[in-house]
Design a protein around this motif. Structure first.
Motif, PDB file in Angstrom:
ATOM      1  N   GLU A  57      50.003  46.371  58.136  1.00 40.65           N
ATOM      2  CA  GLU A  57      49.472  46.379  56.779  1.00 40.65           C
ATOM      3  C   GLU A  57      49.335  44.947  56.270  1.00 40.65           C
ATOM      4  N   VAL A  58      48.535  44.819  55.222  1.00 32.25           N
ATOM      5  CA  VAL A  58      48.295  43.506  54.628  1.00 32.25           C
ATOM      6  C   VAL A  58      49.518  43.112  53.802  1.00 32.25           C
ATOM      7  N   PRO A  59      50.038  41.886  53.971  1.00 32.45           N
ATOM      8  CA  PRO A  59      51.188  41.461  53.166  1.00 32.45           C
ATOM      9  C   PRO A  59      50.889  41.529  51.670  1.00 32.45           C
ATOM     10  N   ALA A  60      51.855  41.998  50.911  1.00 34.00           N
ATOM     11  CA  ALA A  60      51.689  42.114  49.459  1.00 34.00           C
ATOM     12  C   ALA A  60      51.411  40.756  48.829  1.00 34.00           C
ATOM     13  N   SER A  61      51.973  39.691  49.398  1.00 35.20           N
ATOM     14  CA  SER A  61      51.767  38.353  48.840  1.00 35.20           C
ATOM     15  C   SER A  61      50.315  37.903  48.962  1.00 35.20           C
ATOM     16  N   VAL A  62      49.610  38.436  49.976  1.00 29.27           N
ATOM     17  CA  VAL A  62      48.195  38.100  50.152  1.00 29.27           C
ATOM     18  C   VAL A  62      47.349  38.838  49.124  1.00 29.27           C
ATOM     19  N   ARG A  63      47.650  40.112  48.932  1.00 26.10           N
ATOM     20  CA  ARG A  63      46.904  40.881  47.923  1.00 26.10           C
ATOM     21  C   ARG A  63      47.097  40.312  46.520  1.00 26.10           C
ATOM     22  N   ALA A  64      48.225  39.646  46.303  1.00 31.67           N
ATOM     23  CA  ALA A  64      48.533  39.121  44.971  1.00 31.67           C
ATOM     24  C   ALA A  64      47.968  37.719  44.726  1.00 31.67           C
ATOM     25  N   LEU A  65      47.311  37.135  45.732  1.00 33.39           N
ATOM     26  CA  LEU A  65      46.772  35.783  45.554  1.00 33.39           C
ATOM     27  C   LEU A  65      45.689  35.759  44.470  1.00 33.39           C
ATOM     28  N   PRO A  66      45.628  34.710  43.667  1.00 32.71           N
ATOM     29  CA  PRO A  66      44.609  34.607  42.615  1.00 32.71           C
ATOM     30  C   PRO A  66      43.201  34.688  43.205  1.00 32.71           C
ATOM     31  N   GLY A  67      42.372  35.517  42.591  1.00 30.95           N
ATOM     32  CA  GLY A  67      40.972  35.627  43.005  1.00 30.95           C
ATOM     33  C   GLY A  67      40.681  36.662  44.052  1.00 30.95           C
ATOM     34  N   VAL A  68      41.698  37.254  44.686  1.00 31.45           N
ATOM     35  CA  VAL A  68      41.468  38.256  45.728  1.00 31.45           C
ATOM     36  C   VAL A  68      41.101  39.585  45.073  1.00 31.45           C
ATOM     37  N   LEU A  69      39.896  40.067  45.387  1.00 32.56           N
ATOM     38  CA  LEU A  69      39.419  41.329  44.797  1.00 32.56           C
ATOM     39  C   LEU A  69      39.703  42.522  45.704  1.00 32.56           C
ATOM     40  N   SER A  70      39.485  42.350  47.006  1.00 32.46           N
ATOM     41  CA  SER A  70      39.713  43.455  47.946  1.00 32.46           C
ATOM     42  C   SER A  70      39.918  42.897  49.338  1.00 32.46           C
ATOM     43  N   ILE A  71      40.567  43.694  50.178  1.00 35.47           N
ATOM     44  CA  ILE A  71      40.794  43.335  51.578  1.00 35.47           C
ATOM     45  C   ILE A  71      40.487  44.561  52.421  1.00 35.47           C
ATOM     46  N   GLU A  72      39.471  44.433  53.302  1.00 36.98           N
ATOM     47  CA  GLU A  72      39.047  45.564  54.115  1.00 36.98           C
ATOM     48  C   GLU A  72      39.076  45.197  55.594  1.00 36.98           C
ATOM     49  N   PRO A  73      39.554  46.129  56.457  1.00 32.15           N
ATOM     50  CA  PRO A  73      39.521  45.862  57.906  1.00 32.15           C
ATOM     51  C   PRO A  73      38.087  45.663  58.378  1.00 32.15           C
ATOM     52  N   GLN A  74      37.904  44.707  59.256  1.00 30.42           N
ATOM     53  CA  GLN A  74      36.582  44.468  59.850  1.00 30.42           C
ATOM     54  C   GLN A  74      36.760  43.817  61.211  1.00 30.42           C
ATOM     55  N   GLY A  75      36.312  44.521  62.267  1.00 26.59           N
ATOM     56  CA  GLY A  75      36.468  44.000  63.609  1.00 26.59           C
ATOM     57  C   GLY A  75      37.941  43.830  63.950  1.00 26.59           C
ATOM     58  N   ARG A  76      38.305  42.650  64.424  1.00 25.41           N
ATOM     59  CA  ARG A  76      39.694  42.365  64.780  1.00 25.41           C
ATOM     60  C   ARG A  76      40.505  41.871  63.597  1.00 25.41           C
ATOM     61  N   GLY A  77      39.850  41.663  62.477  1.00 24.10           N
ATOM     62  CA  GLY A  77      40.552  41.093  61.330  1.00 24.10           C
ATOM     63  C   GLY A  77      40.242  41.806  60.033  1.00 24.10           C
ATOM     64  N   TYR A  78      40.156  41.018  58.969  1.00 22.59           N
ATOM     65  CA  TYR A  78      39.974  41.573  57.626  1.00 22.59           C
ATOM     66  C   TYR A  78      38.958  40.736  56.850  1.00 22.59           C
ATOM     67  N   ARG A  79      38.128  41.415  56.073  1.00 21.43           N
ATOM     68  CA  ARG A  79      37.201  40.757  55.162  1.00 21.43           C
ATOM     69  C   ARG A  79      37.853  40.730  53.787  1.00 21.43           C
ATOM     70  N   ILE A  80      38.039  39.543  53.249  1.00 22.08           N
ATOM     71  CA  ILE A  80      38.699  39.355  51.961  1.00 22.08           C
ATOM     72  C   ILE A  80      37.663  38.932  50.934  1.00 22.08           C
ATOM     73  N   ALA A  81      37.363  39.811  49.989  1.00 24.04           N
ATOM     74  CA  ALA A  81      36.389  39.511  48.933  1.00 24.04           C
ATOM     75  C   ALA A  81      37.083  38.769  47.794  1.00 24.04           C
ATOM     76  N   LEU A  82      36.397  37.738  47.300  1.00 25.66           N
ATOM     77  CA  LEU A  82      36.975  36.887  46.261  1.00 25.66           C
ATOM     78  C   LEU A  82      36.136  36.918  44.990  1.00 25.66           C
ATOM     79  N   ALA A  83      36.776  36.678  43.884  1.00 23.32           N
ATOM     80  CA  ALA A  83      36.081  36.593  42.609  1.00 23.32           C
ATOM     81  C   ALA A  83      35.253  35.309  42.563  1.00 23.32           C
ATOM     82  N   GLU A  84      34.241  35.306  41.701  1.00 27.70           N
ATOM     83  CA  GLU A  84      33.428  34.108  41.523  1.00 27.70           C
ATOM     84  C   GLU A  84      34.295  32.957  41.025  1.00 27.70           C
ATOM     85  N   ARG A  85      33.896  31.755  41.412  1.00 25.13           N
ATOM     86  CA  ARG A  85      34.574  30.520  40.994  1.00 25.13           C
ATOM     87  C   ARG A  85      36.004  30.420  41.518  1.00 25.13           C
ATOM     88  N   THR A  86      36.313  31.201  42.554  1.00 26.79           N
ATOM     89  CA  THR A  86      37.623  31.062  43.183  1.00 26.79           C
ATOM     90  C   THR A  86      37.701  29.702  43.878  1.00 26.79           C
TER      91      THR A  86
END
Length: 235
Positions: free
Chosen positions: A163-192
């Motif tokens: 699972e994704v570490p809670a500390s990563v989900r709590a980072l400023p600007g992180v909107l979502s984290i989705e599995p993709q391929g061997r890793g994860y796609r992390i969507a960020l807010a504008e002006r991050t």
């Protein structure tokens, strides 16, 4: 000018050396020079053994390489290529790519048309996109990338994680984290703040691979013409 059409135009019964001699003479070379250049080019592309063979004894890939020679035998200043990788296997594609780059390096302007956008992305400095007869994009590759940035990061963990570490989900600007391929796609807010976010991600979730996601030409094309495509499907 040199031109390589999508449809092959190598004469069916003519020997390849005679075909190249004929094309060279049509483009202003002497017969001796055209034959010499034709034989040199056949050697260069690994087809010396087909010099005295007719088209019907050649594979599609061989024909494509012969037709490329016909397009450049007179050392043109402008080279126009139309779906030039058609019929080539990966080894032949790599060879033709190197030959095209060599033509460009000597000062030839190369213009090619393709529907395979990764090819254009890998080889072109300037891109023009046309949709339904209308130009929808005209810019350098670097200009296109700069104008179509997406706020996302691709991360491949150094160690597999359930699972994704809670500390990563709590980072400023992180909107979502989705599995993709061997890793994860992390969507960020504008002006991050991307440098700060990359550093924080590397600290909180050690990566084997960490990179800013840049949209491909195909993504950009779909973004530009997507409305038209949806309208066509609904009509």
């Amino acid at each position: 000018m040199g031109y390589l059409p999508e449809k092959r135009g190598v004469y069916r019964k003519m020997k390849m050396v005679d075909f190249l001699l004929h094309m060279g003479v049509l483009k202003g070379l002497t017969r001796a020079d055209a034959k010499r250049r034709g034989l040199q080019w056949l050697e260069r592309v690994g087809l010396a053994e087909v010099a005295k063979k007719p088209r019907e004894e050649l594979s599609k890939g061989m024909q494509q390489k012969v037709q490329f020679i016909a397009a450049v035998i007179h050392t043109p200043e402008l080279l126009i290529l139309d779906e030039h990788f058609n019929g080539l296997d990966p080894v032949e594609m790599r060879l033709l790519k190197a030959l095209i780059e060599a033509e460009h390096a000597r000062g030839c302007t190369v213009l090619f048309e393709t529907h395979v956008m990764p090819q254009a992305e890998a080889m072109c400095e300037h891109i023009v996109m046309i949709h339904q007869g209308r130009k929808v994009l005209d810019d350098t590759l670097s200009g296109i990338s700069a104008g179509h940035q997406r706020n996302a990061i691709q991360l491949e963990p150094l160690k597999p994680a359930s699972e994704v570490p809670a500390s990563v989900r709590a980072l400023p600007g992180v909107l979502s984290i989705e599995p993709q391929g061997r890793g994860y796609r992390i969507a960020l807010a504008e002006r991050t703040d991307l440098p700060a976010t990359l550093a924080a991600l590397a600290r909180e979730w050690p990566p084997a691979k960490l990179e800013i996601v840049r949209p491909s030409l195909e993504d950009i094309f779909i973004d530009i013409v997507g409305t038209d495509i949806n309208r066509e499907h609904l009509a």
